[in-house]
Write an enzyme that holds these catalytic residues in place. Sequence first.
Site, PDB file in Angstrom:
ATOM      1  N   ILE A 490       0.824  -1.210   0.000  1.00  0.00           N
ATOM      2  CA  ILE A 490       0.000   0.000   0.000  1.00  0.00           C
ATOM      3  C   ILE A 490       0.856   1.258   0.000  1.00  0.00           C
ATOM      4  CG2 ILE A 490      -2.120  -0.917   1.009  1.00  0.00           C
ATOM      5  CD1 ILE A 490      -1.072  -0.043   3.756  1.00  0.00           C
ATOM      6  N   GLY A 491       2.153   1.076  -0.010  1.00  0.00           N
ATOM      7  CA  GLY A 491       3.002   2.257  -0.045  1.00  0.00           C
ATOM      8  C   GLY A 491       4.457   1.872   0.029  1.00  0.00           C
ATOM      9  N   PHE A 495      11.892   4.064   4.348  1.00  0.00           N
ATOM     10  CA  PHE A 495      12.138   2.938   5.237  1.00  0.00           C
ATOM     11  C   PHE A 495      12.013   1.605   4.519  1.00  0.00           C
ATOM     12  CE2 PHE A 495      10.900  -0.078   8.531  1.00  0.00           C
ATOM     13  CZ  PHE A 495      11.844   0.177   9.501  1.00  0.00           C
ATOM     14  N   VAL A 498       5.519  -0.921   2.427  1.00  0.00           N
ATOM     15  CA  VAL A 498       4.442  -1.012   3.408  1.00  0.00           C
ATOM     16  C   VAL A 498       3.358  -1.937   2.866  1.00  0.00           C
ATOM     17  CG1 VAL A 498       2.844   0.275   4.857  1.00  0.00           C
ATOM     18  CG2 VAL A 498       4.909   1.383   4.018  1.00  0.00           C
ATOM     19  N   ASP A 610       8.813  15.105   8.553  1.00  0.00           N
ATOM     20  CA  ASP A 610       8.334  14.795   7.212  1.00  0.00           C
ATOM     21  C   ASP A 610       6.813  14.925   7.118  1.00  0.00           C
ATOM     22  OD1 ASP A 610       8.526  14.194   4.573  1.00  0.00           O
ATOM     23  OD2 ASP A 610       8.878  12.046   4.831  1.00  0.00           O
TER      24      ASP A 610
END
Length: 824
Positions: A490-491, A495, A498, A610
């Site tokens: 979903i993303g 990092f 996701v 952010d």
Amino acid sequence: METQKLIPLIIFLFFLPCSVSFVPIDNYLINCGSHSNASLFNRVFMGDSTNQGSIFLSSDDSISLINKNPSPNFPTLYHTARVFTSNGRYRFHMKENGTHLVRFHFFPFKAQSFDMKSAKFSVLVNGILIIKEFRPISDHVLIKEFILKIESNMVEILFRPVNSGFGFVNAVEVFNAPVDFVIDYGTRLVGPSGVEEYKHISSKVLETIHRINVGGMKITPFNDTLWRTWIPDEDYLVFKDAAKHAISTHTPNFQKGGATPEIAPENVYMTAQQMNRDNSSLASRFNITWNFPVARDGFPHLIRLHFCDIVSPALNLLYFDVYINGYIAYKDLDLSALTIHTLASPIYVDFVANSDDSGVIQLSVGPSDLSSSIRINAILNGAEIMKMINNVDDSTVHRRKHLEVLFGSIVGGIVVLFFVATVFLLAIKCRKKKPKERTVESVGWTPLNVFGGSSLSRTSEPGSYGYLGMKIPFAEIQSATNNFDRNLIIGSGGFGMVYKGVLRDNVKVAVKRGGTPGSRQGLPEFHTEITVLSKIRHRHLVSLVGFCEENSEMILVYEYVEKGPLKKHLYGSSRQLPLSWKQRLEICIGAARGLHYLHTGFAQGIIHRDIKSTNILLDEDYVAKVADFGLSRSGPCINETHVSTGVKGSFGYLDPEYYRRQQLTDKSDVYSFGVVLFEVLCGRPAVDPQLTREQVNLAEWAIEWLQKGMLEHIVDPHLVGDIKPRSLKKFGEMAEKCLAEYGVDRPSMGDVLWNLEYALQLQESEQQRGVHDDYGSASEEVNETTRTIHESSTSRRIEKNYDNEGSDISTSQVFSQLMNKEGR
Ligand SMILES: *[C@@H]1O[C@H](CO)[C@@H](O)[C@H](O)[C@H]1NC(C)=O
Ligand SMILES: *[C@@H]1O[C@H](CO)[C@@H](O)[C@H](O)[C@H]1NC(C)=O
Ligand SMILES: *[C@@H]1O[C@H](CO)[C@@H](O)[C@H](O)[C@H]1NC(C)=O
Ligand SMILES: *[C@@H]1O[C@H](CO)[C@@H](O)[C@H](O)[C@H]1NC(C)=O
Ligand SMILES: *[C@@H]1O[C@H](CO)[C@@H](O)[C@H](O)[C@H]1NC(C)=O
């Protein structure tokens, strides 16, 4: 494996009624100096002597005394006492390690040659001196209560006469407290240097000094879940007219992760004192203050405050400050933020403060700067003040040895005599459920487990990061994400990827898989991350559900937020139904609340670094939740090297000052938030390379139009006609201030929040004006002063709507508040 996990769940459900009332596993109630049982408030106290000698007592010179002339109707428990002319001990076998309550009942009477008022003695529990050279001079029953951790199979209570005097006691209670009764997380140390975290509270020995049902009546042990006594607060109020009772007729909504009925019974949360705003002789802003007498000995005290919002008609209307001894203890306390979507949900917060020379601990609650002028209030439902006494007697070591020898000989007898078999069987079953229940939780990872205040994280176990209880096995994450199915992505971000996932008990989560498997790079950051994130619970911040670091994986598991990023709701091909202006304002207010909490909720403050519309998520009710404060660092003192190596932030949102000076402050977040505000207003991205050069950068472009006084030309076409001019004006001014070139010129998140709420009020009050227009045709062209007065009267109207109790705040008072606020 599946069935293994299911069984505890079934056990849990089956024994659910057990949780209705707490049954301690260790439960010794002793009627001292008596052969017979006595009952008090429905509890049976067992005689401490039998014809065969005493089971618990070991004392050569103790004497049983009987009061020959008890007052009529005086409880039989206090008709007898045990007197110790030399050291005498009670010993109790313990089945449960952890926090226990120990109570002593003293009622001095005269019998034989003893006048108990002349007794003088000390009491030690497992070698810890808890009562020092005590003289029980009283015509009433004195009860002393101690809360302490027992990590031993035996509790030994030693009565030690002072100076060839004698000691006595009428009754003794020893029982274990519910799990998590005192937890080591979230305790706030309050003092002249601000609020810090206080560690290791659970290892302290606490003596209860005051236990107060604020705004309510006395609660006797009969009606308390742990057989405590709560007394009313009236006698401690410094200025009685400042407070007004609030009473709820509904039982409070106890929520998992908040306070439990054992922390304090329903009745405590169903009453409160609130600001008495009816009294027009008082200023509009004032504190309610209580003075609780304590010894002038400089000892630290644990102050446990109980809250339950029984005064607000809706969520997010009540903000207040808490002070202890005149120092700020909790700023802008927002009970709604600490509970999940529910009003009247009990929570408690633990504070630590020292007693001083004043001989009192002073508590105050008063309105926060954030409370809007229409909703000034502050409440308190309950207060407990406990002194920390950790005077370890030097004979401890000695005594321990002694104990171990003794243990063998006594334990046999006790086990046989273990009484009330049926009750205990049930209790044991209930108990068994508890650790299992925890297993279910550690599998389920319901985000609701843990939130706000001190009541938060009640179910997390302290471990190496304090939160080992949040560990999730890798296998579990694999199955939750269908082995990291690409279709579930979903993303993606700095990092890593996701994934959407579903844990065993159908809890939806977002799984962030970081790093490259096999590399341990970034591990320290990952650990910092978990430590920080696990502490943060707020309605407007996405919470961490758990983490995994097996197989060199670094995985963070967050609550899943149903409607996804705000961005998706503003523009683009996947744009959803356009949001109304009111919805947008509410979303901005929610996000501002979350950020304000990040900036101020901790001693050091946390900078998000952010902020952008993809990092503000919306839940199914369009409640905003700020996400991805993942790589945030505590601010403002940031290690230079960190900043230069990790310039973080997204193009189009980046604070120019941070860019130039590499200096990060919470005002950098304010800048980015200003960009988001324009995104929300204009319905376009922060940076759109497709557009002409003047239009590419939203911040620059919007400011230009704003300064030309033509902001309305660039608002999202979907908002045309919906957005009220004064609301737009307020909003635009706010966004502009956020984008100020220098951080010092930007408002704080608290100011942003207030102004956004104001913009919402303006939007709503104008709507009302449309309905019943008794203001005539007040033109928009009126001069500043008239306009402010006009605004204040509309605010009053809103107040009438929110607040059915009505309010006596005069127009001039509202006026001055608005002026103050404007000047901030
Ligand atoms: C006192 O109570 C205990 C447990 O409640 C019970 O086992 C015992 O028989 C009682 N003793 C008397 C004398 O009633
Ligand atoms: C309690 O802790 C002590 C000391 O750590 C240990 O010896 C004892 O077995 C524990 N008892 C229980 C019931 O866990
Ligand atoms: C217990 O609470 C009930 C209801 O509030 C009250 O009527 C009763 O008097 C209380 N009993 C005792 C012993 O305090
Ligand atoms: C209001 O407060 C004043 C003291 O400031 C007190 O004398 C008066 O009785 C109070 N009035 C009401 C209605 O509570
Ligand atoms: C409330 O009490 C605190 C601490 O004594 C003080 O700093 C604050 O100004 C008071 N607030 C009001 C509104 O009086």
